[in-house]
Design a protein around this motif. Structure first.
Motif, PDB file in Angstrom:
ATOM      1  N   VAL B  32       0.855  -1.178   0.000  1.00 41.29           N
ATOM      2  CA  VAL B  32       0.000   0.000   0.000  1.00 41.29           C
ATOM      3  C   VAL B  32       0.899   1.238   0.000  1.00 41.29           C
ATOM      4  O   VAL B  32       1.928   1.255   0.663  1.00 41.29           O
ATOM      5  N   LEU B  33       0.491   2.238  -0.763  1.00 39.90           N
ATOM      6  CA  LEU B  33       1.365   3.371  -1.075  1.00 39.90           C
ATOM      7  C   LEU B  33       0.683   4.706  -0.818  1.00 39.90           C
ATOM      8  O   LEU B  33      -0.510   4.862  -1.085  1.00 39.90           O
ATOM      9  N   GLY B  34       1.436   5.653  -0.309  1.00 39.06           N
ATOM     10  CA  GLY B  34       0.938   7.022  -0.201  1.00 39.06           C
ATOM     11  C   GLY B  34       2.051   8.008  -0.517  1.00 39.06           C
ATOM     12  O   GLY B  34       3.233   7.667  -0.458  1.00 39.06           O
ATOM     13  N   ASN B  35       1.671   9.241  -0.868  1.00 40.49           N
ATOM     14  CA  ASN B  35       2.674  10.272  -1.158  1.00 40.49           C
ATOM     15  C   ASN B  35       2.431  11.506  -0.290  1.00 40.49           C
ATOM     16  O   ASN B  35       1.553  11.512   0.578  1.00 40.49           O
ATOM     17  N   ALA B  39      -0.977  11.047   1.675  1.00 39.91           N
ATOM     18  CA  ALA B  39      -0.744  10.353   2.946  1.00 39.91           C
ATOM     19  C   ALA B  39      -1.054  11.207   4.188  1.00 39.91           C
ATOM     20  O   ALA B  39      -1.525  10.646   5.184  1.00 39.91           O
ATOM     21  N   PRO B  40      -0.817  12.520   4.180  1.00 43.33           N
ATOM     22  CA  PRO B  40      -1.151  13.278   5.399  1.00 43.33           C
ATOM     23  C   PRO B  40      -2.619  13.121   5.823  1.00 43.33           C
ATOM     24  O   PRO B  40      -2.913  12.964   7.006  1.00 43.33           O
ATOM     25  N   ILE B  41      -3.547  13.122   4.864  1.00 45.66           N
ATOM     26  CA  ILE B  41      -4.958  12.902   5.209  1.00 45.66           C
ATOM     27  C   ILE B  41      -5.141  11.470   5.707  1.00 45.66           C
ATOM     28  O   ILE B  41      -5.856  11.227   6.685  1.00 45.66           O
ATOM     29  N   ALA B  42      -4.456  10.527   5.063  1.00 45.40           N
ATOM     30  CA  ALA B  42      -4.566   9.120   5.477  1.00 45.40           C
ATOM     31  C   ALA B  42      -4.046   8.927   6.900  1.00 45.40           C
ATOM     32  O   ALA B  42      -4.628   8.178   7.695  1.00 45.40           O
ATOM     33  N   THR B 142      -8.601   7.911   2.558  1.00 47.46           N
ATOM     34  CA  THR B 142      -9.284   7.120   3.583  1.00 47.46           C
ATOM     35  C   THR B 142      -9.105   5.626   3.319  1.00 47.46           C
ATOM     36  O   THR B 142      -8.885   4.844   4.236  1.00 47.46           O
ATOM     37  N   ASP B 143      -9.185   5.236   2.040  1.00 48.14           N
ATOM     38  CA  ASP B 143      -8.908   3.840   1.689  1.00 48.14           C
ATOM     39  C   ASP B 143      -7.484   3.466   2.087  1.00 48.14           C
ATOM     40  O   ASP B 143      -7.241   2.359   2.592  1.00 48.14           O
ATOM     41  N   LEU B 144      -6.550   4.378   1.849  1.00 47.30           N
ATOM     42  CA  LEU B 144      -5.154   4.115   2.236  1.00 47.30           C
ATOM     43  C   LEU B 144      -5.046   3.926   3.749  1.00 47.30           C
ATOM     44  O   LEU B 144      -4.373   3.009   4.224  1.00 47.30           O
ATOM     45  N   ALA B 145      -5.718   4.798   4.508  1.00 47.97           N
ATOM     46  CA  ALA B 145      -5.666   4.719   5.972  1.00 47.97           C
ATOM     47  C   ALA B 145      -6.140   3.347   6.453  1.00 47.97           C
ATOM     48  O   ALA B 145      -5.475   2.698   7.274  1.00 47.97           O
ATOM     49  N   CYS B 146      -7.268   2.907   5.933  1.00 47.16           N
ATOM     50  CA  CYS B 146      -7.829   1.634   6.375  1.00 47.16           C
ATOM     51  C   CYS B 146      -6.958   0.467   5.922  1.00 47.16           C
ATOM     52  O   CYS B 146      -6.788  -0.506   6.655  1.00 47.16           O
ATOM     53  N   ALA B 147      -6.388   0.581   4.719  1.00 46.76           N
ATOM     54  CA  ALA B 147      -5.500  -0.479   4.224  1.00 46.76           C
ATOM     55  C   ALA B 147      -4.212  -0.542   5.047  1.00 46.76           C
ATOM     56  O   ALA B 147      -3.682  -1.625   5.293  1.00 46.76           O
ATOM     57  N   MET B 148      -3.715   0.617   5.489  1.00 44.73           N
ATOM     58  CA  MET B 148      -2.505   0.614   6.324  1.00 44.73           C
ATOM     59  C   MET B 148      -2.783  -0.110   7.642  1.00 44.73           C
ATOM     60  O   MET B 148      -1.914  -0.764   8.199  1.00 44.73           O
TER      61      MET B 148
END
Lengths: 163, 420
Positions: B32-35, B39-42, B142-148
């Protein structure tokens, strides 16, 4: 029941015009809202009132994955977006951030700029108060209704983490 | 009924024998990836979930690539949120300035995404990794947050469109031209919610760089994912990089497709997509009247060493037109160094170009080449929406590295064939 006047747009309203990348150095909803739609409709932020509704044609929200787009729309006071179709990441992001969206081509065809519209999210009924016409939006699939009912994906994940 | 490669990967990640289009599945994720934008919102949402830490510190990648090196104080604050989170949770794959690159070039090159994987990233161009034979798609914060937190996410199994490319590609026609032509043919919502499966003899001949470029732009046709079956070229790329097991999947001969589109590439010209949608694809021969102020070679679409080699081959011994600013951005530090070692950087500088450290920068009008009112740029990037590279009255023309390099010399849109 949601009720407001309509801001109408065409097809392929992309996330770069919903909230331009030059404002993505903040995550503050109010600040994002102050620039919402400005590259496609400079009057939007001046005329939008709480409860207003965006109605657009095909592929609304195409482009980048920025969740800042539904956040900006919601924080600007928009209560609901009705379109023929939504781009898929925007669709997910709207569900996840609690921005109500409905797919209903008949409503899009039957609603004009400045019309007053009522939306019943429970039934998916969309009424053009100005003309008296009413339309039925496509219902959300059961899993998505469940997501909405628990208050979004974060609450869903919270319950799972607690298991 | 047979299964597509996408169905097979999703089935394997939710513990099923098979899945059907339209079915909702909960799939395990390999990466799972963020930038620095998403990512700050995640990370803020992650805090609300109540998870102690991320599901696997080796399977979260955080890449500050969009507004870096930090373009202003607000951006610096956002990047700091990533850095602090990465330190707190011992995230293995946080890439600091000096070691980073544009996420969608960096992750495959580092061997962090592999064939058969299921991957999400809070960036729409996460579909790039389909070039490896992986299922990979963009999501929001939000999807990133939950996946993390969970290491899984929900998907609706997509229907697939099969694209069959055949014929030999003419000189100067590249993967970029194939995908721009394809988007021109089906439109920016032509593959909405669907898989774009790229197949055929032309794809077998295409190098990995060209395959990454094609899958990268699946989102520009509304696609959920772009995907190419892995072959010996994939393995030659992946084997030296992979640090974990991976699996190769192929579509069954009787897999179901909602549409099959055949494209003869042998008569294609290089393509330019005119403002303000990627679907406005035209052959380069119809574009010579467009004068330019800037040429950008880089981005997650075309910032690989192969792209720089093509551009340098054209720019060698030539000068950038006096009216044009040429900006070249190698996608990763490794590519940057390779470009120096091969003498490409010298060619760009001698031609009068500016060479930048890796960044997404100008592609999204962030920094490092923002356009003024009325200015026009040719760019090897992926979007030409209103205001994408700067002023709302500026224009972006999407093209390949060969066209961007030749156009920089000509001062207008044009082909390398026109250079004496």
């Amino acid at each position: 029941m949601l009720k407001g006047k309509v801001h109408k747009y065409g097809s392929n309203v992309d996330t770069d015009v919903i909230i331009p990348a030059r404002y993505l150095n903040t995550t503050d909803p109010a600040e994002l809202a102050s620039h919402c739609m400005e590259d496609i409709d400079a009057d939007f932020v001046k005329t939008v009132e709480p409860g207003d509704i965006i109605v657009a044609e095909d592929n609304f929200g195409c482009g980048s994955s920025r969740e800042h787009a539904p956040i900006a729309i919601k924080a600007s006071g928009i209560s609901c977006v009705v379109a023929n179709t939504f781009a898929r990441i925007f669709y997910r992001n709207s569900l996840n951030t609690g921005l109500p969206i409905l797919e209903c081509p008949e409503a899009v065809a039957g609603i004009g700029r400045g019309d007053t519209v009522e939306v019943d999210l429970g039934t998916g009924k969309i009424t053009n108060v100005t003309t008296g016409a009413s339309f039925q939006a496509k219902p959300f699939p059961p899993f998505m209704r469940e997501l909405i009912e628990v208050g979004g994906l974060v609450n869903y994940a919270k319950a799972k983490v607690g298991e | 009924m047979g299964q597509t490669i996408t169905q097979k990967i999703l089935a394997a990640h939710c513990g099923k024998e098979a899945v059907e289009p339209g079915e909702l599945v909960n799939a395990r994720l390999d990466m799972v990836l963020g930038n620095d934008i998403t990512a700050p919102i995640a990370i803020a949402e992650f805090a609300k979930i109540g998870a102690e830490t991320v599901f696997d510190k080796d399977r979260v990648a955080l890449v500050p690539d969009h507004s870096t090196p930090n373009k202003d104080i607000k951006s610096a604050q956002l990047v700091k949120i990533l850095r602090d989170f990465a330190r707190l949770h011992n995230i293995t794959n946080f890439f600091e300035i000096g070691k980073m690159g544009i996420e969608h070039t960096l992750l495959p090159d580092e061997g962090l995404v592999l064939p058969g994987d299921a991957i999400i990233g809070a960036d729409s161009h996460t579909c790039t990794y389909g070039a490896l034979g992986a299922f990979s798609t963009g999501v929001g914060s939000t999807d990133l947050a939950c996946a993390m937190a969970l290491g899984e996410t929900w998907f609706k199994v997509p229907e697939a469109i099969k694209f069959i490319y055949y014929g030999k590609m003419p000189k100067w026609v590249s993967g970029k031209d194939l995908i721009l032509y394809t988007i021109g043919k089906i439109g920016v919502d032509g593959a909405l919610y669907s898989t774009m499966e790229f197949t055929g003899e032309t794809i077998s001949e295409l190098d990995m760089a060209g395959r990454f470029t094609m899958c990268n732009m699946a989102i520009e046709a509304g696609g959920k994912n772009g995907i190419i079956e892995p072959d010996e070229k994939t393995l030659a790329y992946v084997n030296p990089r992979a640090k974990r097991e991976f699996k190769l999947y192929k579509s069954d001969p009787d897999a179901a497709y909602k549409d099959v589109i055949e494209i003869d590439v042998s008569k294609l010209e290089p393509i330019v997509s005119f403002p303000h949608l990627p679907e406005n694809a035209r052959p380069i021969s119809e574009a010579a009247h467009i004068k330019l102020d800037q040429s950008v070679i880089g981005s997650c679409t075309n910032g690989r060493i192969e792209d720089l080699r093509v551009a340098a081959g054209i720019l060698k011994g030539r000068k950038v037109h006096p009216d044009v600013r040429l900006i070249v951005i190698p996608a990763t530090q490794e590519i940057y160094l390779q470009s120096i070692k091969e003498g490409l950087t010298e060619i760009f500088v001698e031609a009068g170009g500016a060479v930048s450290t890796p960044t997404c920068g100008p592609c999204l009008g962030g920094h490092m080449g923002v356009l003024a009112e009325g200015e026009r740029a040719v760019a090897t990037t992926n979007r030409n929406f209103v205001g994408r590279m700067g002023h709302t009255k500026s224009e972006v023309y999407l093209a390949s590295p060969a066209i961007a390099a030749a156009s920089a010399v000509l001062g207008r849109l044009g082909s390398p064939e026109e250079l004496s």
